[in-house]
Design an enzyme around this catalytic site. Structure first.
Site, PDB file in Angstrom:
ATOM      1  N   THR A  59       0.811  -1.224   0.000  1.00  0.00           N
ATOM      2  CA  THR A  59       0.000   0.000   0.000  1.00  0.00           C
ATOM      3  C   THR A  59       0.839   1.266   0.000  1.00  0.00           C
ATOM      4  O   THR A  59       0.327   2.352  -0.302  1.00  0.00           O
ATOM      5  CB  THR A  59      -0.922   0.039   1.242  1.00  0.00           C
ATOM      6  OG1 THR A  59      -0.114   0.080   2.428  1.00  0.00           O
ATOM      7  CG2 THR A  59      -1.828  -1.180   1.276  1.00  0.00           C
ATOM      8  N   CYS A  91       3.002   3.348   9.267  1.00  0.00           N
ATOM      9  CA  CYS A  91       2.088   3.425  10.410  1.00  0.00           C
ATOM     10  C   CYS A  91       2.838   3.333  11.740  1.00  0.00           C
ATOM     11  O   CYS A  91       3.975   2.861  11.814  1.00  0.00           O
ATOM     12  CB  CYS A  91       1.064   2.289  10.358  1.00  0.00           C
ATOM     13  SG  CYS A  91       0.064   2.224   8.870  1.00  0.00           S
ATOM     14  N   CYS A 149      -1.405   1.313  15.212  1.00  0.00           N
ATOM     15  CA  CYS A 149      -2.386   1.660  14.184  1.00  0.00           C
ATOM     16  C   CYS A 149      -3.559   0.682  14.212  1.00  0.00           C
ATOM     17  O   CYS A 149      -3.363  -0.542  14.187  1.00  0.00           O
ATOM     18  CB  CYS A 149      -1.737   1.646  12.807  1.00  0.00           C
ATOM     19  SG  CYS A 149      -2.871   2.181  11.486  1.00  0.00           S
ATOM     20  N   ARG A 170      -6.240  -2.709   9.769  1.00  0.00           N
ATOM     21  CA  ARG A 170      -5.889  -4.123   9.614  1.00  0.00           C
ATOM     22  C   ARG A 170      -4.498  -4.217   8.981  1.00  0.00           C
ATOM     23  O   ARG A 170      -4.237  -3.609   7.942  1.00  0.00           O
ATOM     24  CB  ARG A 170      -6.923  -4.818   8.723  1.00  0.00           C
ATOM     25  CG  ARG A 170      -6.701  -6.333   8.591  1.00  0.00           C
ATOM     26  CD  ARG A 170      -7.759  -6.921   7.673  1.00  0.00           C
ATOM     27  NE  ARG A 170      -7.603  -8.360   7.555  1.00  0.00           N
ATOM     28  CZ  ARG A 170      -8.178  -9.244   8.358  1.00  0.00           C
ATOM     29  NH1 ARG A 170      -8.947  -8.809   9.338  1.00  0.00           N
ATOM     30  NH2 ARG A 170      -8.001 -10.530   8.188  1.00  0.00           N
ATOM     31  N   ARG A 207       4.293   6.866   2.510  1.00  0.00           N
ATOM     32  CA  ARG A 207       3.609   8.053   3.015  1.00  0.00           C
ATOM     33  C   ARG A 207       2.967   7.734   4.363  1.00  0.00           C
ATOM     34  O   ARG A 207       2.677   6.568   4.669  1.00  0.00           O
ATOM     35  CB  ARG A 207       2.539   8.538   2.035  1.00  0.00           C
ATOM     36  CG  ARG A 207       1.364   7.594   1.824  1.00  0.00           C
ATOM     37  CD  ARG A 207       0.310   8.246   0.933  1.00  0.00           C
ATOM     38  NE  ARG A 207      -0.812   7.358   0.667  1.00  0.00           N
ATOM     39  CZ  ARG A 207      -1.862   7.227   1.473  1.00  0.00           C
ATOM     40  NH1 ARG A 207      -1.911   7.902   2.619  1.00  0.00           N
ATOM     41  NH2 ARG A 207      -2.846   6.402   1.172  1.00  0.00           N
ATOM     42  N   CYS A 260       0.415   7.244   7.318  1.00  0.00           N
ATOM     43  CA  CYS A 260      -0.958   6.770   7.428  1.00  0.00           C
ATOM     44  C   CYS A 260      -1.873   7.906   7.890  1.00  0.00           C
ATOM     45  O   CYS A 260      -1.546   8.631   8.836  1.00  0.00           O
ATOM     46  CB  CYS A 260      -1.011   5.615   8.432  1.00  0.00           C
ATOM     47  SG  CYS A 260      -2.671   5.001   8.782  1.00  0.00           S
ATOM     48  N   CYS A 310      -3.596   6.629  11.722  1.00  0.00           N
ATOM     49  CA  CYS A 310      -2.836   6.707  12.980  1.00  0.00           C
ATOM     50  C   CYS A 310      -1.906   7.906  13.029  1.00  0.00           C
ATOM     51  O   CYS A 310      -1.361   8.224  14.081  1.00  0.00           O
ATOM     52  CB  CYS A 310      -2.049   5.422  13.215  1.00  0.00           C
ATOM     53  SG  CYS A 310      -0.680   5.149  12.048  1.00  0.00           S
TER      54      CYS A 310
END
Length: 350
Positions: A35, A39, A43, A46, A68, A70, A73
Site C-alpha cells: 500500500t 504506520c 495503528c 488491519r 507516506r 498513514c 494513525c
C-alpha cells in the site's frame, strides 16, 4: 539511509505490530509495501501479511524510502515519548547516583528498551543523558547560591574531581565559573517537511533548525558558550509552546509566533533578523529590500550572509527572502523546503 542498527529483531517488531503494543509507540514505524503506507505500532488499521512489512527507526526514514504517512494513525503527529518514559525520567532525577540495569528492573523498566529509547529520541546513551541531567540540576542549584560541597555530595558524585570533570566536560568551564549559567534544553519535532531540532533556555527558544541530533551536536559548542550550561535532551515549557505553534502554522491556522525568542548575533545580524520578522506572512521581499530596511542599501551580500546564519528557522522567516529577479535563491534547509513553506503560507496543499 535506513538505520537497521537501531531496531530490535524482526520477530520482536512483528509481535509488537500484531499485538498493537502501545509500549513500542514512538520507537519505530512499520510500512506496508503493498500500500505504500507507514504506520505507528498501535495503528488500528488491519495489518498486511508479515512478509509485506518493512520497519524503520523513524518516520523520516520511511518517507525517504518512498512511503507516506498513514492518515488514520498519523505517525507524523505521534508523540515520541512512550507512556513509561516519564517514570524513567522521575527515577533518574531522584536517584542519588548512577542507575544500573538492576535499578531499572527493580522499578519495572526494561533496560534494553530504556537504552533504545534514549538513543532514538535523544541521540545519546541513557547513562550519558542521565549524567547530563544531573549536571544540569547541579548547575541550577549552584545558581541559587548553594555551596559547591553540598551540591557535589547530594548529586551522587563520590569525589570533587569526578564532579568537576563531568561538569567541565558538559559545560566547558569549571563549576565555580558557571554559577550564572543555565542548562540548554533540546528536543526534536517531526514537521511535515522533516525533522526540526530546537533548544530553549528559561528566557525563550534559542535554536530551531532543520536536522536531528547530529545538527544539535554541531550547534552545541555555541550554545554552551552563550549560556554557560550543558546542552541536554528534555522537556521545556517554551519548547511545548513552540511545537504547538509550529503545528498550527503548518495547518494554516497560525500566521505569527508568540513564543519568546533568545537571539544572539552581531548588531548587524540582529537588525537583519528583526527586519525578517517584519516581513508579512504570505509575502516575500528581496535581499535588497532587507538591506534598505536595515539602513544599509549597499550591504546586499552581507544581508544574504546574515540570512544564512539565522538559527531560528520559520519563526524568524528567512524563507520569505528571494532574489531580486523573483527566483527563490538559496535556503539552508534545502530549496524544496523553502518552496513548501511558501506554499503553506499561500494556502496551497500538496
Amino acid at each position: 539511509m535506513k538505520d537497521t542498527a537501531r531496531l530490535p529483531s524482526r520477530r520482536t517488531l512483528l509481535r509488537a505490530v500484531a499485538e498493537r503494543d502501545g509500549t513500542w509507540d514512538g520507537l519505530f514505524v512499520f510500512a506496508v509495501r503493498t500500500t505504500g503506507i507507514a504506520c505507528r505500532p498501535i495503528c488500528p488499521s488491519r495489518t498486511a501479511r508479515p512478509e509485506n512489512l518493512e520497519f524503520f527507526a523513524s518516520l523520516p526514514e520511511a518517507l525517504t524510502a518512498g512511503f507516506r504517512a498513514c492518515r488514520r494513525c498519523r505517525p507524523e503527529t505521534a508523540g515520541p515519548v512512550p507512556a513509561w518514559w516519564p517514570g524513567v525520567v522521575a527515577l533518574a532525577d531522584a536517584a542519588p547516583g548512577r542507575l544500573t540495569d538492576a535499578d531499572l528492573l527493580r522499578h519495572g523498566f526494561d533496560p534494553v528498551r530504556v537504552r533504545r529509547h534514549a538513543l532514538r529520541a535523544h541521540g545519546t546513551t541513557f547513562h550519558a543523558w542521565a549524567r547530563a541531567r544531573r549536571v544540569a540540576q547541579a548547575q541550577r542549584r549552584l545558581g541559587t547560591g548553594e555551596s559547591l560541597d553540598r551540591v557535589i555530595i547530594e548529586s551522587g558524585y563520590e569525589s570533587h574531581s569526578g564532579f568537576r570533570d563531568a561538569f567541565a566536560q558538559l559545560v566547558g568551564t569549571p563549576p565555580g565559573r558557571a554559577r550564572t549559567g543555565e542548562p540548554v534544553i533540546a528536543a526534536t519535532w517531526e514537521s511535515p517537511v522533516g525533522t526540526l531540532v530546537a533548544a530553549a533556555v528559561d528566557a525563550g527558544v534559542c535554536l530551531l533548525e532543520f536536522g536531528d541530533h547530529a545538527r544539535l551536536e554541531q550547534q552545541a559548542p555555541k550554545l554552551r558558550r552563550w549560556f554557560q550550561g550543558p546542552v541536554i535532551a528534555g522537556d521545556h515549557a517554551h519548547l511545548d509552546t513552540l511545537f504547538r505553534e509550529l503545528a498550527e502554522y503548518f495547518t494554516g491556522t497560525r500566521e505569527t509566533f508568540t513564543v519568546p525568542l533568545v537571539v544572539r548575533g552581531s548588531p548587524f545580524e540582529m537588525r537583519v533578523w528583526q527586519a525578517l520578522q517584519a516581513i508579512p506572512y504570505g509575502t516575500t521581499c528581496s535581499y535588497a529590500d532587507v538591506a534598505r530596511a536595515v539602513g544599509s542599501p549597499l550591504a546586499v551580500r552581507a544581508v544574504g550572509s546574515a540570512n544564512g546564519r539565522n538559527r531560528l528557522a520559520i519563526v524568524i522567516p528567512c524563507h520569505r527572502v528571494v532574489n531580486a529577479n523573483g527566483k527563490l535563491g538559496g535556503y539552508g534547509g534545502g530549496l524544496w523546503r523553502k518552496v513548501r513553506l511558501l506554499e503553506v503560507e499561500a494556502g496551497r496543499e500538496d
